[in-house]
Enzyme design. Structure first.
Site, short mmCIF file in Angstrom:
data_model
loop_
_atom_site.label_atom_id
_atom_site.label_comp_id
_atom_site.label_asym_id
_atom_site.label_seq_id
_atom_site.Cartn_x
_atom_site.Cartn_y
_atom_site.Cartn_z
N ASP A 1 52.14 3.39 -31.40
CA ASP A 1 51.90 2.71 -29.58
C ASP A 1 52.58 4.12 -28.48
O ASP A 1 53.33 4.02 -27.50
CB ASP A 1 53.35 1.44 -29.66
CG ASP A 1 52.70 -0.17 -30.44
OD1 ASP A 1 51.25 -0.20 -30.35
OD2 ASP A 1 53.41 -0.01 -31.43
N GLY B 1 51.03 6.33 -27.13
CA GLY B 1 50.40 6.41 -26.30
C GLY B 1 48.45 7.32 -26.06
O GLY B 1 48.40 8.45 -25.57
N GLY C 1 45.79 6.31 -27.23
CA GLY C 1 44.39 6.09 -26.16
C GLY C 1 44.49 7.16 -24.97
O GLY C 1 43.22 7.61 -24.82
N LYS C 2 45.55 7.46 -24.24
CA LYS C 2 45.21 7.62 -23.16
C LYS C 2 44.92 9.22 -23.62
O LYS C 2 44.58 10.38 -22.83
CB LYS C 2 46.87 8.06 -22.38
CG LYS C 2 47.30 8.74 -20.99
CD LYS C 2 47.95 8.51 -20.67
CE LYS C 2 48.89 10.03 -19.54
NZ LYS C 2 49.52 9.53 -18.64
N HIS D 1 44.37 0.58 -29.03
CA HIS D 1 44.56 1.92 -28.17
C HIS D 1 44.66 1.71 -26.14
O HIS D 1 43.17 0.93 -26.48
CB HIS D 1 43.58 2.70 -28.35
CG HIS D 1 44.17 3.98 -29.30
ND1 HIS D 1 43.03 4.60 -29.95
CD2 HIS D 1 44.85 3.42 -30.21
CE1 HIS D 1 44.00 5.03 -30.98
NE2 HIS D 1 45.46 4.98 -31.28
N THR E 1 49.60 -7.59 -38.22
CA THR E 1 49.15 -7.33 -37.41
C THR E 1 47.90 -8.75 -37.57
O THR E 1 47.73 -9.09 -36.91
CB THR E 1 48.43 -6.34 -36.50
OG1 THR E 1 47.61 -6.09 -37.87
CG2 THR E 1 48.99 -5.34 -36.04
N GLN F 1 47.72 4.01 -35.58
CA GLN F 1 48.97 3.23 -36.15
C GLN F 1 50.36 4.82 -36.28
O GLN F 1 49.59 5.84 -35.28
CB GLN F 1 49.32 3.43 -37.48
CG GLN F 1 48.56 2.03 -37.72
CD GLN F 1 47.41 2.08 -37.90
OE1 GLN F 1 46.55 2.31 -38.36
NE2 GLN F 1 47.03 1.36 -36.91
N THR G 1 51.75 0.37 -42.29
CA THR G 1 50.61 0.02 -42.06
C THR G 1 49.58 0.46 -44.21
O THR G 1 50.83 1.55 -45.16
CB THR G 1 49.68 0.82 -41.48
OG1 THR G 1 48.24 -0.43 -40.88
CG2 THR G 1 49.67 2.43 -41.64
N PRO H 1 56.76 -8.46 -28.47
CA PRO H 1 57.84 -7.49 -27.45
C PRO H 1 58.05 -6.32 -28.73
O PRO H 1 58.04 -6.50 -29.77
CB PRO H 1 58.91 -8.56 -27.35
CG PRO H 1 58.46 -9.19 -28.20
CD PRO H 1 57.08 -9.72 -28.77
N SER I 1 53.01 12.88 -20.21
CA SER I 1 52.38 11.89 -19.31
C SER I 1 54.12 11.17 -18.05
O SER I 1 54.84 10.68 -18.89
CB SER I 1 52.46 10.98 -20.60
OG SER I 1 51.79 9.67 -19.61
#
Ligand code: IMP
Length: 433
Positions: A14, A16, A18-19, A42, A131, A226, A241, A306, A415
């Site tokens: 997580d 970022g 994807g961005k 993503h 997940t 991941q 994972t 969360p 970012s």
């Protein structure tokens, strides 16, 4: 020749990716995934509209890009169909020219999801907090050699027998050991006959496709899912994972030699988060974690859970930099740290009076170490609209430089907001081309 880059998460996910991949993929011709499955989530924000991708590479938003789902990905065919249809209904083109799926990729089928949830429920010691997307069980049947690959969908004689071979004993376990629902083989078989026609135009041997694109001088971006500390070998096992997420994973997961990479880019959040269980030495205490979570909107894309929040951990980050051979980093969500008067960065661990500079393999030890922090100065202004490195407050510049120096990498991007445009890009990978 084109330029080849692998982008991987440097922490527990997580960060970022994807961005960054969305920003980068403008300049690359091909975007390929090589591991993981729809456990990845993503988030890409374009013109303030948010898209969630689980399986399809983020390059899909750009015209004239080729997206590849490599053999190392585990693929939920039903989820993939939904994802394709959802993109199409938003006006995003998804054609066989734009998207290729490896015929060697293993499928994630409903019984993998049942097994994932059943195993998680029945574990007493070390619940992983997966997940629930059937990822581990799909890689497990791959290793057991009872897995079903995309190519097997088109094996008219064999498919039903393979399903039976895989499922009969699992159904026995579901019913008699786990006390969970069983999966109807006939229904699954019929659903697969239907979905295989939808998938057929996208399926090919992507190894040859990638090799051809490489020889034509196309630039290839490998999109990791991941993150390094969740890697099956290098992560905080068993809280990991089930795939090789590090840059070297492109060799097995896409059939593309890692030796052909020009760059290895690590994505790091300017602080640190983790979803699910497992050691997290720099997890924030005294309510600061909740503050980070609320400013940073730290809730899982795939599960809505969360995220646990804490401070940048250089010991863990350095380990990730070593195993991935990072040449560059992107530092994400720096804007979330605005307004903190001081910013702790974990520079080493302490255990029973001794200092540890290496990231321990033993998670029992990792669970007990104490983080040793260096406190860097914070800044008091909102940096969301900042466009250049020089326009960042000096304290923010120092924070970025401190991390990049310690990791012995250059900075590619900082970012400062969720939108694609809210990025300070400080390096051009294609200049060398
Ligand atoms: P699995 O991949 O579903 O088996 O989950 C194993 C561990 O990896 C759990 O702690 C998950 O929360 C974590 N995980 C899996 N995918 C992601 C991701 O994309 N981002 C962050 N954590 C993930």
């Amino acid at each position: 020749m084109g330029i080849n880059i692998c982008v991987t998460g440097g922490q527990w996910g997580d960060e970022g990716k994807g961005k960054v991949i969305d920003v980068l993929s403008r300049d690359f011709d091909v975007v390929a995934r090589f591991q993981g499955g729809s456990n990845a989530g993503h988030t890409v924000v374009i013109n303030r509209k948010t898209y969630f991708l689980h399986l399809i590479p983020s390059g899909i938003f750009h015209k004239d890009k080729v997206c590849i789902i490599g053999n190392g990905v585990v693929l939920d065919p039903f989820g993939l169909k939904e994802e394709i249809e959802n993109l199409k209904s938003n006006g995003i083109e998804v054609t066989p020219e734009k998207l290729s799926i490896s015929d060697r990729a293993h499928l994630v089928l409903p019984f993998h999801n049942v097994l994932d949830r059943s195993l998680e429920k029945s574990r007493v010691f070390r619940k992983i907090g997966t997940t629930g997307r059937g990822i581990g069980p799909s890689y497990a049947t791959k290793a057991l050699r009872t897995g079903i690959r995309v190519i097997d969908l088109y094996n008219d004689e064999g498919l039903k027998v393979m399903l039976k071979d895989s499922l009969d004993c699992l159904n026995y376990l579901f019913e008699n050991y786990f006390n969970s629902e069983i999966v109807d083989i006939d229904k699954l078989y019929n659903d697969l006959l239907e979905i295989r026609e939808f998938l057929r135009p996208f399926v090919s041997n992507t190894v040859y496709k990638l090799d051809k694109l490489y020889r034509e001088g196309k630039s290839i971006l490998f999109e990791g899912a991941q993150a390094s500390l969740l890697d099956i070998d290098h992560g905080t096992y068993p809280f990991v994972t089930s795939s090789s997420v590090i840059a070297g994973g492109i060799s097995s997961g896409a059939g593309f030699p890692a030796s052909k990479l020009d760059y290895s880019l690590g994505i790091f959040k300017a602080y640190c988060t983790r979803v699910g269980n497992g050691p997290f030495p720099s997890e924030a205490q005294n309510g600061l974690g909740e503050i980070l979570r609320s400013i940073g909107g730290e809730f899982g894309t795939t599960t809505g859970r969360p995220r646990r929040c804490g401070w940048f951990d250089l010991v863990a980050a350095k380990y990730a930099a070593i195993v991935n051979g990072y040449t560059h980093i992107a530092l994400m969500k720096l804007d979330v740290l605005s307004k903190f008067t001081e910013l702790p960065v974990c520079v080493e661990y302490k255990y029973k009076g001794s200092k540890l500079k290496e990231f321990p393999s033993d998670i029992n030890l990792l669970e007990k170490v104490e983080p040793v922090y260096k406190f860097l100065k914070g800044w008091d202004i909102d940096i969301t609209g900042v466009k250049t490195f020089e326009d960042l407050p000096i304290e923010a510049q120092d924070y970025v430089k401190f991390i990049a120096d310690k990791l012995e990498t250059e900075v590619y991007l900082i970012s400062v907001g969720p939108d694609r445009s809210e990025s300070i890009v400080t390096y051009n990978f294609l200049e060398k081309a």
